[in-house]
Design an enzyme around this catalytic site. Structure first.
Site, PDB file in Angstrom:
ATOM      1  N   LEU A   1      92.393  34.059  73.015  1.00 58.09           N
ATOM      2  CA  LEU A   1      93.562  34.731  72.409  1.00 58.09           C
ATOM      3  C   LEU A   1      94.147  35.280  73.486  1.00 58.09           C
ATOM      4  O   LEU A   1      93.968  35.769  74.437  1.00 58.09           O
ATOM      5  CB  LEU A   1      92.804  35.965  71.687  1.00 58.09           C
ATOM      6  CG  LEU A   1      94.006  36.877  71.167  1.00 58.09           C
ATOM      7  CD1 LEU A   1      94.585  36.746  69.685  1.00 58.09           C
ATOM      8  CD2 LEU A   1      93.328  38.545  70.707  1.00 58.09           C
TER       9      LEU A   1
ATOM     10  N   HIS B   1      96.872  58.732  70.764  1.00 53.90           N
ATOM     11  CA  HIS B   1      97.415  57.656  71.570  1.00 53.90           C
ATOM     12  C   HIS B   1      96.016  57.130  71.970  1.00 53.90           C
ATOM     13  O   HIS B   1      95.966  55.919  72.120  1.00 53.90           O
ATOM     14  CB  HIS B   1      98.251  57.903  72.683  1.00 53.90           C
ATOM     15  CG  HIS B   1      99.635  58.299  72.102  1.00 53.90           C
ATOM     16  ND1 HIS B   1     100.410  57.629  71.389  1.00 53.90           N
ATOM     17  CD2 HIS B   1     100.392  59.435  72.744  1.00 53.90           C
ATOM     18  CE1 HIS B   1     101.510  58.024  71.271  1.00 53.90           C
ATOM     19  NE2 HIS B   1     101.584  59.314  71.993  1.00 53.90           N
TER      20      HIS B   1
ATOM     21  N   ASP C   1     102.505  52.107  65.276  1.00 57.29           N
ATOM     22  CA  ASP C   1     103.246  53.380  65.129  1.00 57.29           C
ATOM     23  C   ASP C   1     102.469  54.314  64.168  1.00 57.29           C
ATOM     24  O   ASP C   1     101.701  53.977  63.588  1.00 57.29           O
ATOM     25  CB  ASP C   1     104.455  53.199  64.532  1.00 57.29           C
ATOM     26  CG  ASP C   1     105.372  54.291  64.658  1.00 57.29           C
ATOM     27  OD1 ASP C   1     105.228  55.008  65.418  1.00 57.29           O
ATOM     28  OD2 ASP C   1     106.471  54.651  63.793  1.00 57.29           O
TER      29      ASP C   1
HETATM   30  C1  IPE Z   1     108.274  51.953  68.080  1.00 52.69           C
HETATM   31  O1  IPE Z   1     107.668  53.173  67.809  1.00 52.69           O
HETATM   32  C2  IPE Z   1     107.594  51.704  69.609  1.00 52.69           C
HETATM   33  C3  IPE Z   1     106.269  51.526  69.901  1.00 52.69           C
HETATM   34  C4  IPE Z   1     105.386  51.492  68.670  1.00 52.69           C
HETATM   35  C5  IPE Z   1     105.833  51.459  71.083  1.00 52.69           C
HETATM   36  P1  IPE Z   1     108.513  54.556  67.841  1.00 52.69           P
HETATM   37  O2  IPE Z   1     107.888  55.601  67.275  1.00 52.69           O
HETATM   38  O3  IPE Z   1     108.971  54.745  69.240  1.00 52.69           O
HETATM   39  O4  IPE Z   1     109.952  54.034  67.159  1.00 52.69           O
HETATM   40  P2  IPE Z   1     110.955  55.180  66.390  1.00 52.69           P
HETATM   41  O5  IPE Z   1     111.479  56.009  67.408  1.00 52.69           O
HETATM   42  O6  IPE Z   1     110.381  55.436  65.183  1.00 52.69           O
HETATM   43  O7  IPE Z   1     112.164  54.158  65.913  1.00 52.69           O
HETATM   44  C1  IPE Z   2     103.239  54.827  68.690  1.00 53.66           C
HETATM   45  O1  IPE Z   2     103.040  56.138  67.843  1.00 53.66           O
HETATM   46  C2  IPE Z   2     103.086  54.735  69.746  1.00 53.66           C
HETATM   47  C3  IPE Z   2     104.099  55.123  70.835  1.00 53.66           C
HETATM   48  C4  IPE Z   2     105.347  54.990  70.462  1.00 53.66           C
HETATM   49  C5  IPE Z   2     103.531  55.261  72.179  1.00 53.66           C
HETATM   50  P1  IPE Z   2     104.083  57.298  67.921  1.00 53.66           P
HETATM   51  O2  IPE Z   2     103.846  58.416  69.214  1.00 53.66           O
HETATM   52  O3  IPE Z   2     105.476  56.914  67.783  1.00 53.66           O
HETATM   53  O4  IPE Z   2     103.528  58.133  66.551  1.00 53.66           O
HETATM   54  P2  IPE Z   2     104.556  58.964  65.528  1.00 53.66           P
HETATM   55  O5  IPE Z   2     105.485  57.886  64.982  1.00 53.66           O
HETATM   56  O6  IPE Z   2     105.205  59.968  66.321  1.00 53.66           O
HETATM   57  O7  IPE Z   2     103.430  59.200  64.423  1.00 53.66           O
HETATM   58 MG    MG Z   3     106.674  56.565  65.932  1.00 53.36          MG
END
Ligand code: IPE
Ligand code: IPE
Ligand code: MG
Length: 221
Positions: free
Chosen positions: A127, A33, A16
Site C-alpha cells: 500500500l 489527535h 476531520d
Molecule cells: C482540514 O481540516 C485539514 C485536516 C484535516 C488536516 P480543518 O479542520 O483544518 O479544516 P477547516 O478549518 O474546517 O476548513
Molecule cells: C482534524 O481535526 C485534524 C487536524 C486538522 C490536525 P480537527 O482538529 O480539525 O477537529 P475539529 O474539526 O476541531 O473537531
Molecule cells: Mg476540523
C-alpha cells in the site's frame, strides 16, 4: 458486510473531527489527535486488506499553523512520536510511505524522520500511504509551476500534473471527509477534478473498518 465489486484504487481522506471528539469527552484537543493516529492505523490495515493501492491522508494543512501554539506544538510532538514508534510496523506491513507538503518550515527532527521513513519503506508495495503534512492544494499548484519555470519548461496540463506532489500516484477515485463538514479545505484541488466525494458525520477518531466499508459501498453504487 460483503465487499463491493468496484474498489477504488486510490482513496484520499480529510481526517476531520479530532477536536470535537475530545471536547465531547471533556478532554484536551490533543487527546483527540492521539485517537486520530489510532484511527489512521486501523484504516491503513483495512485498506491493505481491501487491496486498495493508494491511501492519501490530510494530517496538517498549510492553514493549521494558525491554531493555538499549544495545539500546533502538540501536533508536532505527536508526529515526531508517530515517526519513531509506528514506522517499523508499517515497514513490516509492506507500506510505502511518502510525506507530501512544504518541508522548509518543519524542524530538522521531523525532516530527518520523513527522509528516513521514506527511504526505509521505498521498496514496499502492499500500500502506498501519502501523509499530507504542511500541505495545501494551492501550495502544490504553485510549487509545481515554480519548478517548471525554474527548469525553463512550458506550463501545460501534462507538465503541471507531472510536477505535482502526488505525481507518483493516479488521481484519487474517492475522497472521504469525516466530521460532518462538506468542504475541501484546500485538499487535493488539482487531483480532485474527477473524484467521487463522500462526506460523513462520524468524527475521525471513531472512523473504523465498518465506516470505511459503508463509504466503499456508496462509492461502488
Ligand atoms: C482540514 O481540516 C485539514 C485536516 C484535516 C488536516 P480543518 O479542520 O483544518 O479544516 P477547516 O478549518 O474546517 O476548513
Ligand atoms: C482534524 O481535526 C485534524 C487536524 C486538522 C490536525 P480537527 O482538529 O480539525 O477537529 P475539529 O474539526 O476541531 O473537531
Ligand atoms: Mg476540523
Amino acid at each position: 458486510m460483503a465487499l463491493p465489486a468496484v474498489v477504488p484504487r486510490h482513496i484520499a481522506i480529510v481526517m476531520d473531527g479530532n477536536g470535537r471528539w475530545a471536547s465531547k469527552r471533556f478532554l484536551p484537543r490533543i487527546a483527540g489527535h492521539q485517537q486520530g493516529v489510532e484511527a489512521l492505523k486501523r484504516i491503513v490495515r483495512a485498506c491493505a486488506k481491501h487491496k486498495i493501492a493508494v491511501l492519501t491522508v490530510f494530517a496538517f494543512s498549510s492553514e493549521n499553523w494558525s491554531r493555538p501554539a499549544e495545539e500546533v506544538s502538540g501536533l508536532m510532538e505527536l508526529l515526531a512520536m508517530a515517526l519513531s514508534k509506528e514506522v517499523s510496523q508499517l515497514k513490516r506491513d509492506g507500506v510505502q510511505l511518502h510525506f507530501v507538503g512544504a518541508r522548509e518550515t518543519l524542524s530538522d527532527r521531523v525532516k530527518h524522520g520523513f527522509d528516513s521513513a521514506e527511504a526505509s519503506t521505498a521498496e514496499n508495495n502492499t500500500l502506498v500511504l501519502n501523509v499530507c503534512f504542511n500541505y495545501g492544494g494551492r501550495w502544490d499548484m504553485v510549487q509545481a509551476a515554480k519548478r517548471l519555470v525554474h527548469a525553463g519548461l512550458a506550463i501545460n496540463e501534462d507538465s503541471l500534473a507531472r510536477s505535482m506532489a502526488l505525481a507518483h500516484c493516479p488521481d484519487p477515485d474517492l475522497i472521504i471527509r469525516t466530521g460532518g463538514e462538506t468542504r475541501i479545505s484546500n485538499f487535493l484541488l488539482w487531483q480532485a477534478a474527477y473524484s467521487e466525494l463522500y462526506f460523513c458525520d462520524v468524527l475521525w477518531p471513531d472512523f473504523d473498518e465498518g465506516e470505511l466499508d459503508i463509504a466503499l459501498q456508496a462509492y461502488a453504487s
